[in-house]
Scaffold this motif. Structure first.
Motif, PDB file in Angstrom:
ATOM      1  N   GLY A  69      31.056  39.660  45.166  1.00 17.87           N
ATOM      2  CA  GLY A  69      31.906  40.469  46.026  1.00 17.87           C
ATOM      3  C   GLY A  69      32.013  41.919  45.592  1.00 17.87           C
ATOM      4  O   GLY A  69      31.129  42.470  44.937  1.00 17.87           O
ATOM      5  N   SER A  70      33.132  42.537  45.948  1.00 17.00           N
ATOM      6  CA  SER A  70      33.335  43.951  45.657  1.00 17.00           C
ATOM      7  C   SER A  70      33.389  44.236  44.166  1.00 17.00           C
ATOM      8  O   SER A  70      32.864  45.246  43.692  1.00 17.00           O
ATOM      9  CB  SER A  70      34.630  44.441  46.328  1.00 17.00           C
ATOM     10  OG  SER A  70      34.538  44.354  47.733  1.00 17.00           O
ATOM     11  N   ALA A  71      34.024  43.338  43.399  1.00 17.68           N
ATOM     12  CA  ALA A  71      34.117  43.555  41.952  1.00 17.68           C
ATOM     13  C   ALA A  71      32.733  43.545  41.317  1.00 17.68           C
ATOM     14  O   ALA A  71      32.408  44.389  40.476  1.00 17.68           O
ATOM     15  CB  ALA A  71      35.009  42.497  41.302  1.00 17.68           C
ATOM     16  N   GLY A  72      31.897  42.585  41.723  1.00 19.03           N
ATOM     17  CA  GLY A  72      30.541  42.540  41.192  1.00 19.03           C
ATOM     18  C   GLY A  72      29.738  43.766  41.567  1.00 19.03           C
ATOM     19  O   GLY A  72      28.992  44.312  40.742  1.00 19.03           O
ATOM     20  N   TYR A  73      29.891  44.204  42.797  1.00 24.96           N
ATOM     21  CA  TYR A  73      29.185  45.392  43.274  1.00 24.96           C
ATOM     22  C   TYR A  73      29.594  46.619  42.452  1.00 24.96           C
ATOM     23  O   TYR A  73      28.750  47.420  42.045  1.00 24.96           O
ATOM     24  CB  TYR A  73      29.504  45.612  44.749  1.00 24.96           C
ATOM     25  CG  TYR A  73      28.578  46.557  45.472  1.00 24.96           C
ATOM     26  CD1 TYR A  73      27.443  46.086  46.116  1.00 24.96           C
ATOM     27  CD2 TYR A  73      28.844  47.918  45.542  1.00 24.96           C
ATOM     28  CE1 TYR A  73      26.595  46.946  46.801  1.00 24.96           C
ATOM     29  CE2 TYR A  73      28.003  48.781  46.214  1.00 24.96           C
ATOM     30  CZ  TYR A  73      26.882  48.291  46.847  1.00 24.96           C
ATOM     31  OH  TYR A  73      26.042  49.156  47.523  1.00 24.96           O
ATOM     32  N   GLN A  74      30.892  46.744  42.198  1.00 23.20           N
ATOM     33  CA  GLN A  74      31.379  47.887  41.423  1.00 23.20           C
ATOM     34  C   GLN A  74      30.894  47.818  39.977  1.00 23.20           C
ATOM     35  O   GLN A  74      30.492  48.848  39.399  1.00 23.20           O
ATOM     36  CB  GLN A  74      32.908  47.937  41.479  1.00 23.20           C
ATOM     37  CG  GLN A  74      33.514  49.134  40.755  1.00 23.20           C
ATOM     38  CD  GLN A  74      34.927  49.432  41.196  1.00 23.20           C
ATOM     39  OE1 GLN A  74      35.254  49.335  42.369  1.00 23.20           O
ATOM     40  NE2 GLN A  74      35.787  49.792  40.261  1.00 23.20           N
ATOM     41  N   LEU A  75      30.907  46.634  39.382  1.00 17.40           N
ATOM     42  CA  LEU A  75      30.443  46.500  38.004  1.00 17.40           C
ATOM     43  C   LEU A  75      28.954  46.821  37.887  1.00 17.40           C
ATOM     44  O   LEU A  75      28.508  47.388  36.891  1.00 17.40           O
ATOM     45  CB  LEU A  75      30.699  45.081  37.501  1.00 17.40           C
ATOM     46  CG  LEU A  75      32.160  44.684  37.273  1.00 17.40           C
ATOM     47  CD1 LEU A  75      32.252  43.215  36.907  1.00 17.40           C
ATOM     48  CD2 LEU A  75      32.805  45.545  36.197  1.00 17.40           C
ATOM     49  N   ALA A  76      28.184  46.456  38.906  1.00 20.05           N
ATOM     50  CA  ALA A  76      26.739  46.650  38.850  1.00 20.05           C
ATOM     51  C   ALA A  76      26.314  48.076  39.152  1.00 20.05           C
ATOM     52  O   ALA A  76      25.304  48.546  38.624  1.00 20.05           O
ATOM     53  CB  ALA A  76      26.053  45.694  39.825  1.00 20.05           C
ATOM     54  N   THR A  77      27.068  48.768  39.992  1.00 18.91           N
ATOM     55  CA  THR A  77      26.640  50.089  40.459  1.00 18.91           C
ATOM     56  C   THR A  77      27.448  51.245  39.893  1.00 18.91           C
ATOM     57  O   THR A  77      26.983  52.382  39.895  1.00 18.91           O
ATOM     58  CB  THR A  77      26.728  50.169  41.994  1.00 18.91           C
ATOM     59  OG1 THR A  77      28.111  50.051  42.392  1.00 18.91           O
ATOM     60  CG2 THR A  77      25.916  49.060  42.647  1.00 18.91           C
ATOM     61  N   GLY A  78      28.677  50.963  39.446  1.00 21.11           N
ATOM     62  CA  GLY A  78      29.550  52.041  39.011  1.00 21.11           C
ATOM     63  C   GLY A  78      30.251  52.735  40.161  1.00 21.11           C
ATOM     64  O   GLY A  78      31.064  53.648  39.939  1.00 21.11           O
ATOM     65  N   LEU A  79      29.973  52.321  41.400  1.00 17.88           N
ATOM     66  CA  LEU A  79      30.622  52.910  42.569  1.00 17.88           C
ATOM     67  C   LEU A  79      31.985  52.271  42.771  1.00 17.88           C
ATOM     68  O   LEU A  79      32.139  51.059  42.617  1.00 17.88           O
ATOM     69  CB  LEU A  79      29.763  52.691  43.821  1.00 17.88           C
ATOM     70  CG  LEU A  79      28.376  53.311  43.801  1.00 17.88           C
ATOM     71  CD1 LEU A  79      27.573  52.836  45.005  1.00 17.88           C
ATOM     72  CD2 LEU A  79      28.471  54.842  43.805  1.00 17.88           C
ATOM     73  N   THR A  80      32.978  53.060  43.132  1.00 15.67           N
ATOM     74  CA  THR A  80      34.318  52.539  43.356  1.00 15.67           C
ATOM     75  C   THR A  80      34.412  51.976  44.764  1.00 15.67           C
ATOM     76  O   THR A  80      34.459  52.723  45.742  1.00 15.67           O
ATOM     77  CB  THR A  80      35.374  53.634  43.161  1.00 15.67           C
ATOM     78  OG1 THR A  80      35.294  54.138  41.828  1.00 15.67           O
ATOM     79  CG2 THR A  80      36.771  53.074  43.387  1.00 15.67           C
ATOM     80  N   VAL A  81      34.418  50.662  44.869  1.00  9.49           N
ATOM     81  CA  VAL A  81      34.569  50.000  46.168  1.00  9.49           C
ATOM     82  C   VAL A  81      35.820  49.129  46.211  1.00  9.49           C
ATOM     83  O   VAL A  81      36.234  48.690  47.277  1.00  9.49           O
ATOM     84  CB  VAL A  81      33.318  49.153  46.502  1.00  9.49           C
ATOM     85  CG1 VAL A  81      32.107  50.038  46.674  1.00  9.49           C
ATOM     86  CG2 VAL A  81      33.063  48.099  45.437  1.00  9.49           C
TER      87      VAL A  81
END
Length: 202
Positions: free
Chosen positions: A109-121
């Motif tokens: 989800g969003s947490a994984g996406y943020q951890l992987a990319t560094g983008l704040t989602v």
């Protein structure tokens, strides 16, 4: 682990000429796509592209030959989560519990996406989505006990059980309904025992 698997993040998506403008912007920024469940041709991986808004989701097929990088949810389980969003607070709270389960787990989800990319989602109301690899049958009582533990977290936590036959929500397996919804590459199916391949794929 074979792959790519649902919830993996992949880099390398080529330009999609017929896609909306926001999709082009996401891909031009080099952001990853997420693997989803759908049966496509053998040389394609079913993926979803996420935009800055919650309603911006676009389904596509990524050529396997174009994949440059892959990050799985379990690779993100030990990533230190910086920030005070409730979802990341919950991740820090629950990491010891999930490490002790004896099962492979990860962050989606969003947490994984943020951890992987560094983008704040993430935002203050974001849920925490966790992935739990469950190749062997788990009792519904075990599932209910784990759901009870999740209620103590800093935000709502949704756990997806990843079975050989598909994906299943932990909360649904912890419930009392005789049949549960199993998500497969060929659509959602109501089953009573999602670990039985013949039933799941019938």
């Amino acid at each position: 682990m074979h792959g790519p698997l649902p919830h993996d993040l992949l880099w390398g998506m080529p330009r999609l000429d017929a896609a909306p403008a926001w999709v082009h912007a996401v891909l031009e920024q080099g952001q990853p796509v997420v693997v989803r469940r759908e049966a496509l041709a053998a040389d394609l991986v079913a993926v979803g592209i996420r935009g800055p808004r919650r309603d911006q989701r676009y389904a596509a097929g990524l050529p396997r030959a174009a994949i440059r990088r892959r990050v799985s949810p379990e690779q993100l389980a030990s990533v230190e989560a910086e920030g005070d969003w409730p979802a990341l607070q919950a991740l820090r709270q629950l990491r010891p519990l999930f490490d002790a389960l004896g099962l492979v787990w990860g962050v989606g989800g969003s947490a994984g996406y943020q951890l992987a990319t560094g983008l704040t989602v993430l935002h203050q109301g974001s849920d925490l989505d966790l992935i739990l690899r469950t190749p062997q049958h788990l009792s519904r009582g075990w599932a209910a006990e784990l759901v009870a533990e999740l209620e103590r977290a800093a935000c709502r936590v949704d756990v997806q059980l990843q079975l050989p036959t598909g994906g299943l929500a932990l909360r649904e397996w912890a419930g009392t309904a005789r049949q549960v919804m199993l998500k497969t590459d060929h659509g959602a199916r109501l089953v009573s025992n999602p670990w039985q391949p013949l039933e799941a794929c019938a």
